[in-house]
Design a protein around this motif. Structure first.
Motif, PDB file in Angstrom:
ATOM      1  N   ILE A 191       0.842  -1.196   0.000  1.00  0.00           N
ATOM      2  CA  ILE A 191       0.000   0.000   0.000  1.00  0.00           C
ATOM      3  C   ILE A 191       0.880   1.250   0.000  1.00  0.00           C
ATOM      4  CG2 ILE A 191      -1.638   1.340   1.379  1.00  0.00           C
ATOM      5  CD1 ILE A 191      -2.774  -1.392   2.322  1.00  0.00           C
ATOM      6  N   ARG A 192       1.948   1.228   0.778  1.00  0.00           N
ATOM      7  CA  ARG A 192       2.859   2.378   0.848  1.00  0.00           C
ATOM      8  C   ARG A 192       3.423   2.697  -0.536  1.00  0.00           C
ATOM      9  NH1 ARG A 192       5.591   1.188   5.308  1.00  0.00           N
ATOM     10  NH2 ARG A 192       4.259   2.641   6.432  1.00  0.00           N
ATOM     11  N   ASP A 193       3.811   1.658  -1.285  1.00  0.00           N
ATOM     12  CA  ASP A 193       4.338   1.861  -2.638  1.00  0.00           C
ATOM     13  C   ASP A 193       3.259   2.385  -3.581  1.00  0.00           C
ATOM     14  OD1 ASP A 193       6.824   0.838  -1.793  1.00  0.00           O
ATOM     15  OD2 ASP A 193       6.171  -1.209  -2.214  1.00  0.00           O
ATOM     16  N   ALA A 194       2.040   1.884  -3.414  1.00  0.00           N
ATOM     17  CA  ALA A 194       0.925   2.363  -4.229  1.00  0.00           C
ATOM     18  C   ALA A 194       0.701   3.845  -3.974  1.00  0.00           C
ATOM     19  CB  ALA A 194      -0.344   1.566  -3.921  1.00  0.00           C
ATOM     20  N   ALA A 195       0.739   4.245  -2.712  1.00  0.00           N
ATOM     21  CA  ALA A 195       0.534   5.648  -2.358  1.00  0.00           C
ATOM     22  C   ALA A 195       1.615   6.535  -2.967  1.00  0.00           C
ATOM     23  CB  ALA A 195       0.511   5.812  -0.837  1.00  0.00           C
ATOM     24  N   THR A 196       2.840   6.048  -2.983  1.00  0.00           N
ATOM     25  CA  THR A 196       3.942   6.801  -3.588  1.00  0.00           C
ATOM     26  C   THR A 196       3.714   6.962  -5.088  1.00  0.00           C
ATOM     27  OG1 THR A 196       5.480   6.043  -1.889  1.00  0.00           O
ATOM     28  CG2 THR A 196       6.453   6.837  -3.952  1.00  0.00           C
ATOM     29  N   GLY A 197       3.312   5.881  -5.750  1.00  0.00           N
ATOM     30  CA  GLY A 197       3.031   5.944  -7.183  1.00  0.00           C
ATOM     31  C   GLY A 197       1.852   6.843  -7.502  1.00  0.00           C
ATOM     32  N   ILE A 198       0.826   6.778  -6.679  1.00  0.00           N
ATOM     33  CA  ILE A 198      -0.356   7.628  -6.877  1.00  0.00           C
ATOM     34  C   ILE A 198       0.016   9.091  -6.662  1.00  0.00           C
ATOM     35  CG2 ILE A 198      -2.615   8.232  -5.892  1.00  0.00           C
ATOM     36  CD1 ILE A 198      -2.946   5.116  -5.422  1.00  0.00           C
ATOM     37  N   ALA A 199       0.808   9.371  -5.629  1.00  0.00           N
ATOM     38  CA  ALA A 199       1.236  10.750  -5.375  1.00  0.00           C
ATOM     39  C   ALA A 199       2.016  11.305  -6.564  1.00  0.00           C
ATOM     40  CB  ALA A 199       2.069  10.822  -4.093  1.00  0.00           C
ATOM     41  N   ALA A 200       2.856  10.478  -7.179  1.00  0.00           N
ATOM     42  CA  ALA A 200       3.623  10.916  -8.350  1.00  0.00           C
ATOM     43  C   ALA A 200       2.700  11.188  -9.526  1.00  0.00           C
ATOM     44  CB  ALA A 200       4.675   9.865  -8.711  1.00  0.00           C
ATOM     45  N   ALA A 201       1.713  10.299  -9.739  1.00  0.00           N
ATOM     46  CA  ALA A 201       0.752  10.492 -10.833  1.00  0.00           C
ATOM     47  C   ALA A 201      -0.066  11.763 -10.610  1.00  0.00           C
ATOM     48  CB  ALA A 201      -0.161   9.271 -10.951  1.00  0.00           C
TER      49      ALA A 201
END
Length: 102
Positions: free
Chosen positions: A77-87
């Protein structure tokens, strides 16, 4: 396209939002939802996952949809949040660029 500004949320804010929503969906305390666990480990079906992503897009006030892969293909989930924040940052930059060009 939505004319309102995109919410500038940090990866941590997005992570906390996802954790809280997952906890609500699976009926457990947010403290029991680890941000280090993969999204698919919570047994959430695709309909609920799409609903969660739509809610997230609305919360962030996004003009476009986020790819579901950002949630499903992340290691945690932490990695998903990082990717979403970048998008989201990319979308905000494009929105600002579009506004400046007008």
């Amino acid at each position: 396209m939505n004319s309102d500004s995109i919410r500038q949320a940090s990866a941590k804010e997005i992570e906390d939002w996802i954790v809280a929503r997952i906890a609500e969906i699976v009926n457990m305390a947010p403290a029991n939802v680890s941000a280090d666990a993969p999204f698919d480990s919570f047994g959430i079906d695709s309909a609920k996952a799409i609903s969660l992503m739509v809610e997230l897009e609305n919360w962030l006030n996004l003009p476009d949809e986020l790819p579901l892969e950002l949630l499903f293909e992340a290691e945690a989930i932490r990695d998903a949040a990082t990717g979403i924040a970048a998008a989201v940052a990319d979308m905000a930059a494009a929105q600002a660029e579009g506004s400046a060009a007008q």
